[in-house]
Design an enzyme around this catalytic site. Sequence first.
Site, PDB file in Angstrom:
ATOM      1  N   ASP A  31     -11.099  -6.374  12.388  1.00 21.39           N
ATOM      2  CA  ASP A  31     -10.310  -7.587  12.108  1.00 21.39           C
ATOM      3  C   ASP A  31     -10.385  -8.494  13.332  1.00 21.39           C
ATOM      4  O   ASP A  31     -11.016  -8.163  14.351  1.00 21.39           O
ATOM      5  CB  ASP A  31      -8.844  -7.230  11.769  1.00 21.39           C
ATOM      6  N   ASN A  50      -0.790 -18.176  -6.301  1.00 26.00           N
ATOM      7  CA  ASN A  50      -0.459 -18.027  -4.882  1.00 26.00           C
ATOM      8  C   ASN A  50      -1.689 -18.271  -4.006  1.00 26.00           C
ATOM      9  O   ASN A  50      -1.607 -18.914  -2.958  1.00 26.00           O
ATOM     10  CB  ASN A  50       0.113 -16.617  -4.660  1.00 26.00           C
ATOM     11  N   HIS A 106     -10.755 -12.297  -2.464  1.00 27.56           N
ATOM     12  CA  HIS A 106      -9.888 -13.252  -3.186  1.00 27.56           C
ATOM     13  C   HIS A 106      -9.426 -14.423  -2.304  1.00 27.56           C
ATOM     14  O   HIS A 106      -8.893 -15.389  -2.809  1.00 27.56           O
ATOM     15  CB  HIS A 106      -8.683 -12.532  -3.826  1.00 27.56           C
ATOM     16  N   GLY A 145     -13.617  -8.503  15.660  1.00 24.99           N
ATOM     17  CA  GLY A 145     -14.720  -9.411  15.334  1.00 24.99           C
ATOM     18  C   GLY A 145     -14.352 -10.344  14.208  1.00 24.99           C
ATOM     19  O   GLY A 145     -13.329 -10.169  13.533  1.00 24.99           O
ATOM     20  N   ASP A 146     -15.246 -11.347  14.045  1.00 24.55           N
ATOM     21  CA  ASP A 146     -15.113 -12.305  12.947  1.00 24.55           C
ATOM     22  C   ASP A 146     -16.208 -11.951  11.952  1.00 24.55           C
ATOM     23  O   ASP A 146     -17.399 -12.055  12.270  1.00 24.55           O
ATOM     24  CB  ASP A 146     -15.309 -13.714  13.526  1.00 24.55           C
ATOM     25  N   PHE A 147     -15.814 -11.526  10.761  1.00 20.07           N
ATOM     26  CA  PHE A 147     -16.836 -11.001   9.841  1.00 20.07           C
ATOM     27  C   PHE A 147     -17.805 -12.061   9.313  1.00 20.07           C
ATOM     28  O   PHE A 147     -18.804 -11.728   8.706  1.00 20.07           O
ATOM     29  CB  PHE A 147     -16.251 -10.130   8.730  1.00 20.07           C
ATOM     30  N   TRP A 185       0.824  -1.218   0.000  1.00 22.30           N
ATOM     31  CA  TRP A 185       0.000   0.000   0.000  1.00 22.30           C
ATOM     32  C   TRP A 185       0.853   1.260   0.000  1.00 22.30           C
ATOM     33  O   TRP A 185       0.359   2.346  -0.284  1.00 22.30           O
ATOM     34  CB  TRP A 185      -1.005  -0.019   1.159  1.00 22.30           C
TER      35      TRP A 185
HETATM   36  C1  LIG Z   1      -5.235 -10.962   2.803  1.00 17.02           C
HETATM   37  S1  LIG Z   1      -5.357 -10.074   4.293  1.00 17.02           S
HETATM   38  C2  LIG Z   1      -5.774  -8.463   3.666  1.00 17.02           C
HETATM   39  C3  LIG Z   1      -5.443  -7.381   4.643  1.00 17.02           C
HETATM   40  C4  LIG Z   1      -5.759  -5.951   4.199  1.00 17.02           C
HETATM   41  N1  LIG Z   1      -7.146  -5.759   3.857  1.00 17.02           N
HETATM   42  C5  LIG Z   1      -4.840  -5.574   3.066  1.00 17.02           C
HETATM   43  O1  LIG Z   1      -5.284  -5.580   1.919  1.00 17.02           O
HETATM   44  O2  LIG Z   1      -3.671  -5.263   3.340  1.00 17.02           O
HETATM   45  C6  LIG Z   1      -6.891 -10.686   4.964  1.00 17.02           C
HETATM   46  C7  LIG Z   1      -7.281 -10.047   6.267  1.00 17.02           C
HETATM   47  O3  LIG Z   1      -8.576 -10.545   6.626  1.00 17.02           O
HETATM   48  C8  LIG Z   1      -8.586 -10.823   8.003  1.00 17.02           C
HETATM   49  N2  LIG Z   1      -9.585 -11.855   8.271  1.00 17.02           N
HETATM   50  C9  LIG Z   1      -9.559 -13.139   7.841  1.00 17.02           C
HETATM   51  N3  LIG Z   1     -10.648 -13.789   8.295  1.00 17.02           N
HETATM   52  C10 LIG Z   1     -11.355 -12.903   9.029  1.00 17.02           C
HETATM   53  C11 LIG Z   1     -12.570 -12.978   9.749  1.00 17.02           C
HETATM   54  N4  LIG Z   1     -13.260 -14.115   9.793  1.00 17.02           N
HETATM   55  N5  LIG Z   1     -13.022 -11.867  10.375  1.00 17.02           N
HETATM   56  C12 LIG Z   1     -12.321 -10.711  10.319  1.00 17.02           C
HETATM   57  N6  LIG Z   1     -11.154 -10.568   9.638  1.00 17.02           N
HETATM   58  C13 LIG Z   1     -10.684 -11.653   9.007  1.00 17.02           C
HETATM   59  C14 LIG Z   1      -7.177 -11.305   8.268  1.00 17.02           C
HETATM   60  O4  LIG Z   1      -6.872 -11.254   9.644  1.00 17.02           O
HETATM   61  C15 LIG Z   1      -6.355 -10.348   7.423  1.00 17.02           C
HETATM   62  O5  LIG Z   1      -6.054  -9.191   8.139  1.00 17.02           O
END
Ligand SMILES: C[S@@+](CC[C@H](N)C(=O)[O-])C[C@H]1O[C@@H](n2cnc3c(N)ncnc32)[C@H](O)[C@@H]1O
Length: 323
Positions: A188, A280, A233, A213-215, A142
């Site tokens: 997150d 990947n 993705h 939270g867990d989305f 970023w």
């Molecule tokens: C591939 S990373 C992308 C991070 C950020 N959005 C970026 O583009 O730099 C995926 C993110 O989703 C979060 N994540 C994965 N599962 C999740 C969930 N069930 N609830 C909340 N966040 C989650 C991970 O902790 C991680 O920070």
Amino acid sequence: MELSKQELEYPQKLLNYMDGFLISKTMFTACELGVFDLLENGEALSSKAVAERLGTSADGMDRLLTACVGLQLLQVKGHQGKVLYSNTDLSQIYLTKASPRTLYYSMAYYSQTIYHCFAFLNDAVRSEEEMLKFMQLMNSIWNICGKAVVMAFDLSIFTNIIDLGGCTGAIAKECNSAYPQSKVTIYDLPKVLEMTRKHFVPPDERRIAFHEGDFFKDPIPDADLYILARIIHDWTEDKCLKLLSRVNKACKPGSGVLLIEALLNEDRSGPVTAQLYSLNMLVQTEGKERMASEYISLLESAGFKDVQVQRTGKIYDVILGRK
Ligand SMILES: C[S@@+](CC[C@H](N)C(=O)[O-])C[C@H]1O[C@@H](n2cnc3c(N)ncnc32)[C@H](O)[C@@H]1O
């Protein structure tokens, strides 16, 4: 616990542990090359005959069969000056594929999957360090693409923004500087936000709010724009739809969802970066990189409309949908 004199002089237990993987890998190899299956009908064969039938080197097979004798997986008998190998009861019952009590498929899974995963056991145990390395990776791109993705659309009409899976806060910081009137929250998992607070968003930069939270399970708080950067993705179609539908439910009419992803061309001709990223995704996640039309269709199926795509000329492009 005091060690006996014998254990002090000759630590047999440790030597056994040290050889543990040599033993497993020998058994897996004999299974996978088909040694026990070849001998399953009670046949006794020389190592040369086994090597010929299984298409292996004679010397390598001879050593493998000898080691299996030591492990009591094969037995040996002399016949007219030849050494012949046959299955023991143990290998006949448990290591031949056709046996009703076979453990062959467990052996194959251990050999082909778990054995390789254990090569990374050090890294897994040092998981905080690994997690930090991953977060630094997520953060760094970023520096060169962040501004372009948050400016691709004019987001100033959205004053309450939540970055779902916002990780290190890199996108949230870009939003803060591009849209200083807006409140930005990173959503997150708790462990991730703990690391974010510790390493990426110092207390004097706390214009950014945090929401743990867990989305997929927990409530998604109110906002007028939800950003999902490199989130969709990661997941299968079903999970993407589940997540986007939850976001849609949290939206009021007019609220938006902004996807930030590396888009594949519609004819799949490129860009090569997105094609490589998709590979990947195959090795690391359940997901894949997608074409703009696939994201549009996911957003529409989740209830969003007026979906627009904006190319940035950088690795990541942007898709905006409205409720
Ligand atoms: C591939 S990373 C992308 C991070 C950020 N959005 C970026 O583009 O730099 C995926 C993110 O989703 C979060 N994540 C994965 N599962 C999740 C969930 N069930 N609830 C909340 N966040 C989650 C991970 O902790 C991680 O920070």
